[in-house]
Motif scaffolding. Sequence first.
Motif, PDB file in Angstrom:
ATOM      1  N   PRO A   6       0.795  -1.231   0.000  1.00  0.00           N
ATOM      2  CA  PRO A   6       0.000   0.000   0.000  1.00  0.00           C
ATOM      3  C   PRO A   6       0.829   1.284   0.000  1.00  0.00           C
ATOM      4  CG  PRO A   6      -0.971  -1.593   1.479  1.00  0.00           C
ATOM      5  CD  PRO A   6       0.318  -2.202   0.991  1.00  0.00           C
ATOM      6  N   GLY A   8       3.525   1.626  -1.485  1.00  0.00           N
ATOM      7  CA  GLY A   8       4.217   1.750  -2.750  1.00  0.00           C
ATOM      8  C   GLY A   8       5.620   1.176  -2.749  1.00  0.00           C
ATOM      9  N   LYS A  35      -0.307  18.310  -7.117  1.00  0.00           N
ATOM     10  CA  LYS A  35      -0.413  17.501  -8.332  1.00  0.00           C
ATOM     11  C   LYS A  35       0.782  16.562  -8.493  1.00  0.00           C
ATOM     12  CE  LYS A  35      -3.217  20.693 -11.069  1.00  0.00           C
ATOM     13  NZ  LYS A  35      -3.215  21.645 -12.207  1.00  0.00           N
ATOM     14  N   ARG A  38       0.226  13.602  -6.257  1.00  0.00           N
ATOM     15  CA  ARG A  38      -0.728  12.686  -6.876  1.00  0.00           C
ATOM     16  C   ARG A  38      -0.049  11.857  -7.979  1.00  0.00           C
ATOM     17  NH1 ARG A  38      -6.032  14.705 -10.363  1.00  0.00           N
ATOM     18  NH2 ARG A  38      -6.725  12.636 -11.029  1.00  0.00           N
ATOM     19  N   ALA A  39       0.751  12.537  -8.792  1.00  0.00           N
ATOM     20  CA  ALA A  39       1.464  11.831  -9.863  1.00  0.00           C
ATOM     21  C   ALA A  39       2.374  10.755  -9.283  1.00  0.00           C
ATOM     22  CB  ALA A  39       2.280  12.832 -10.692  1.00  0.00           C
ATOM     23  N   LEU A  41       2.212   9.132  -6.325  1.00  0.00           N
ATOM     24  CA  LEU A  41       1.558   8.005  -5.651  1.00  0.00           C
ATOM     25  C   LEU A  41       0.897   7.059  -6.654  1.00  0.00           C
ATOM     26  CD1 LEU A  41       1.173   6.746  -2.898  1.00  0.00           C
ATOM     27  CD2 LEU A  41      -0.949   8.034  -2.645  1.00  0.00           C
ATOM     28  N   ASN A  42       0.476   7.588  -7.791  1.00  0.00           N
ATOM     29  CA  ASN A  42      -0.056   6.721  -8.836  1.00  0.00           C
ATOM     30  C   ASN A  42       0.920   5.611  -9.193  1.00  0.00           C
ATOM     31  OD1 ASN A  42      -2.699   7.224 -10.114  1.00  0.00           O
ATOM     32  ND2 ASN A  42      -1.955   9.333 -10.312  1.00  0.00           N
ATOM     33  N   PHE A  43       2.200   5.900  -9.082  1.00  0.00           N
ATOM     34  CA  PHE A  43       3.197   4.906  -9.457  1.00  0.00           C
ATOM     35  C   PHE A  43       4.061   4.490  -8.271  1.00  0.00           C
ATOM     36  CE2 PHE A  43       1.815   6.843 -13.384  1.00  0.00           C
ATOM     37  CZ  PHE A  43       1.372   5.687 -14.021  1.00  0.00           C
ATOM     38  N   GLY A  44       3.485   4.626  -7.074  1.00  0.00           N
ATOM     39  CA  GLY A  44       4.102   4.009  -5.907  1.00  0.00           C
ATOM     40  C   GLY A  44       5.250   4.778  -5.289  1.00  0.00           C
ATOM     41  N   ALA A  66      -3.928  17.315  -4.520  1.00  0.00           N
ATOM     42  CA  ALA A  66      -3.339  15.981  -4.439  1.00  0.00           C
ATOM     43  C   ALA A  66      -4.377  14.887  -4.650  1.00  0.00           C
ATOM     44  CB  ALA A  66      -2.641  15.793  -3.093  1.00  0.00           C
ATOM     45  N   SER A  67      -5.663  15.249  -4.624  1.00  0.00           N
ATOM     46  CA  SER A  67      -6.741  14.289  -4.910  1.00  0.00           C
ATOM     47  C   SER A  67      -6.606  13.000  -4.118  1.00  0.00           C
ATOM     48  CB  SER A  67      -6.774  13.953  -6.405  1.00  0.00           C
ATOM     49  OG  SER A  67      -6.995  15.108  -7.158  1.00  0.00           O
ATOM     50  N   GLY A  68      -6.246  13.122  -2.857  1.00  0.00           N
ATOM     51  CA  GLY A  68      -6.198  11.924  -2.019  1.00  0.00           C
ATOM     52  C   GLY A  68      -4.794  11.416  -1.728  1.00  0.00           C
ATOM     53  N   ALA A  69      -3.791  11.969  -2.382  1.00  0.00           N
ATOM     54  CA  ALA A  69      -2.416  11.523  -2.130  1.00  0.00           C
ATOM     55  C   ALA A  69      -1.851  12.242  -0.906  1.00  0.00           C
ATOM     56  CB  ALA A  69      -1.542  11.769  -3.364  1.00  0.00           C
TER      57      ALA A  69
ATOM     58  N   PRO B 149      -0.508   0.288 -15.878  1.00  0.00           N
ATOM     59  CA  PRO B 149      -0.264  -0.442 -14.623  1.00  0.00           C
ATOM     60  C   PRO B 149       0.011   0.545 -13.491  1.00  0.00           C
ATOM     61  CG  PRO B 149       1.494  -0.858 -16.231  1.00  0.00           C
ATOM     62  CD  PRO B 149       0.628   0.208 -16.800  1.00  0.00           C
ATOM     63  N   ILE B 150      -0.936   0.648 -12.607  1.00  0.00           N
ATOM     64  CA  ILE B 150      -0.933   1.731 -11.645  1.00  0.00           C
ATOM     65  C   ILE B 150      -0.935   1.159 -10.233  1.00  0.00           C
ATOM     66  CG2 ILE B 150      -3.404   2.079 -11.271  1.00  0.00           C
ATOM     67  CD1 ILE B 150      -2.931   4.996 -12.168  1.00  0.00           C
ATOM     68  N   ASN B 151      -0.545   1.965  -9.271  1.00  0.00           N
ATOM     69  CA  ASN B 151      -0.579   1.575  -7.864  1.00  0.00           C
ATOM     70  C   ASN B 151      -1.987   1.095  -7.499  1.00  0.00           C
ATOM     71  OD1 ASN B 151      -0.604   1.503  -5.056  1.00  0.00           O
ATOM     72  ND2 ASN B 151       0.380   3.495  -4.793  1.00  0.00           N
ATOM     73  N   PRO B 152      -2.154  -0.175  -7.144  1.00  0.00           N
ATOM     74  CA  PRO B 152      -3.512  -0.676  -6.902  1.00  0.00           C
ATOM     75  C   PRO B 152      -4.190   0.011  -5.719  1.00  0.00           C
ATOM     76  CG  PRO B 152      -1.854  -2.313  -6.304  1.00  0.00           C
ATOM     77  CD  PRO B 152      -1.127  -1.217  -6.991  1.00  0.00           C
ATOM     78  N   GLU B 153      -3.403   0.625  -4.866  1.00  0.00           N
ATOM     79  CA  GLU B 153      -3.977   1.305  -3.702  1.00  0.00           C
ATOM     80  C   GLU B 153      -4.293   2.769  -3.992  1.00  0.00           C
ATOM     81  OE1 GLU B 153      -4.559  -0.425  -0.994  1.00  0.00           O
ATOM     82  OE2 GLU B 153      -3.633  -2.216  -1.882  1.00  0.00           O
ATOM     83  N   PHE B 154      -3.830   3.277  -5.132  1.00  0.00           N
ATOM     84  CA  PHE B 154      -4.081   4.685  -5.431  1.00  0.00           C
ATOM     85  C   PHE B 154      -4.029   4.879  -6.935  1.00  0.00           C
ATOM     86  CE2 PHE B 154      -2.861   9.152  -6.135  1.00  0.00           C
ATOM     87  CZ  PHE B 154      -3.810   9.788  -5.365  1.00  0.00           C
ATOM     88  N   GLY B 155      -5.144   4.642  -7.567  1.00  0.00           N
ATOM     89  CA  GLY B 155      -5.219   4.856  -9.001  1.00  0.00           C
ATOM     90  C   GLY B 155      -5.975   6.138  -9.259  1.00  0.00           C
ATOM     91  N   SER B 156      -5.276   7.189  -9.624  1.00  0.00           N
ATOM     92  CA  SER B 156      -5.931   8.487  -9.769  1.00  0.00           C
ATOM     93  C   SER B 156      -5.298   9.261 -10.913  1.00  0.00           C
ATOM     94  CB  SER B 156      -5.818   9.255  -8.452  1.00  0.00           C
ATOM     95  OG  SER B 156      -6.319  10.561  -8.598  1.00  0.00           O
ATOM     96  N   LEU B 157      -5.353   8.664 -12.104  1.00  0.00           N
ATOM     97  CA  LEU B 157      -4.845   9.347 -13.292  1.00  0.00           C
ATOM     98  C   LEU B 157      -5.939  10.232 -13.847  1.00  0.00           C
ATOM     99  CD1 LEU B 157      -3.057   6.751 -15.588  1.00  0.00           C
ATOM    100  CD2 LEU B 157      -2.031   8.502 -14.147  1.00  0.00           C
ATOM    101  N   GLN B 161      -3.212  12.979 -18.092  1.00  0.00           N
ATOM    102  CA  GLN B 161      -2.095  12.119 -17.670  1.00  0.00           C
ATOM    103  C   GLN B 161      -2.155  10.769 -18.366  1.00  0.00           C
ATOM    104  OE1 GLN B 161      -2.716  12.420 -13.447  1.00  0.00           O
ATOM    105  NE2 GLN B 161      -1.077  13.929 -13.202  1.00  0.00           N
TER     106      GLN B 161
END
Lengths: 253, 253
Positions: A6, A8, A35, A38-39, A41-44, A66-69, B149-157, B161
């Motif tokens: 979780p 990452g 932003k 957010r970018a 955390l999308n990729f860990g 950050a939309s949740g990040a 392939p995105i972080n399964p815990e935080f997918g927010s593209l 993006q």
Amino acid sequence: MSELDPAGAPAHEAMTAPPPVIVLVRPQLGQNIGKAARAMLNFGLTEMRLVAPRDGWPNPEAGPAASGADLVLDQARLFESVAEAVADCSQVYATTVRKRGVTKPVVTPAEAAMEMHAAPGRAAILFGPERSGLETDDVAIARAILTVPINPEFGSLNLAQAVILVAYEWSRGVALAQPPAVALEPPASQADLDGMIGQLETMLDTAGYFFPPDRVPATRRTLRTMLTKPGWTAQEVRTFRGVLSALANPRAR
Amino acid sequence: MSELDPAGAPAHEAMTAPPPVIVLVRPQLGQNIGKAARAMLNFGLTEMRLVAPRDGWPNPEAGPAASGADLVLDQARLFESVAEAVADCSQVYATTVRKRGVTKPVVTPAEAAMEMHAAPGRAAILFGPERSGLETDDVAIARAILTVPINPEFGSLNLAQAVILVAYEWSRGVALAQPPAVALEPPASQADLDGMIGQLETMLDTAGYFFPPDRVPATRRTLRTMLTKPGWTAQEVRTFRGVLSALANPRAR
């Protein structure tokens, strides 16, 4: 990507390099810091460092963007200088779109990702202010320049987009990365390197090397570029410092 | 990326597949259409198609958000249905973050890019509305599903993006066959290197550094290993020799 936990971090972290640190150098808008989080955390990627953000830190505009990040922002660390921000890192990349008059290796995000996965030690990736990008002195601290290969007729990546491409490439490499067959010694930390460069510069100053005055900044950058190029290990840095000490304090035998 | 002409089309287009078409399906905000155009042009994609944009077309909010990628917006074509928008395309990918209950091949952006470069004919990539994504009927039109392939815990593209990652991967495929853009200076000759190492060793000998005698060969090897590691250029070797000369012959200023 099932190997991401979780937060990452790759489950096989013990065997490979830790995820890179994203360093935002003098970012202007809190919104863009959000932003970028957010970018990441999308990729860990979870570790953000901020160098002298224009509007201070924390910045109330970062959270909504950050939309949740939030965990990335909550853990973000604040530094006064780039040198302090990367002191514990053994690979430093400076992200620039334009080529600079600095003789350093230039790598793509894909190449940087491969290097980061293959090499031990923590990597830091520097991103400059939104409008102006990194300054020459920031770039001088890095071992390599990271450039996104972009349409030469239209290069218009914003900060979060540059971050997401780098994070995406790192994340792609997580699945592919194998632990190195031979455990290489990591390069010395940036702090060790700074100590060594400082010792040499003090000696050169005493010796009258830095002349004329208007060329001193360029000369210092040239020396720094040369001495960061090898990626010397901590042991090699100690050896070089011993060499310098011997030259500074000869003893008759 | 020198093979891109101003419009972003590869010069060797005749030999390879044309660049893919980006299809925005029922996009909501004009701003996001503009951001998608900007993302596309960064990586040389110019052909945008819009299916039933919520607020009609043209949309005055798109231009400012495109940050100069006006040619993409100016050439954008409007369609009433996905089927019409992709009628001339021979490969259609549906971009979704979540897997759908549809039995189709699922590819990453990198795999899709490889396929697009390898296969003849024009490809289209569908992107759904910002909030809800593509519907099952839209996905059904595609031959394959494209999933980042995105972080399964935080997918927010966000939309731009997702577009930029796909465009980036396509662009990487264009560049892969090309030689690197920057030719770095080669390392100095072995003779230059030997001269530099000899100068340092002479100075260290004078300074009493080589002690005790039985460790001298190992110490010399350590120094040589360190100093050959950087791959310094001839100019850098000259700089280092200048540094040594300054330390050996200080001058007061």
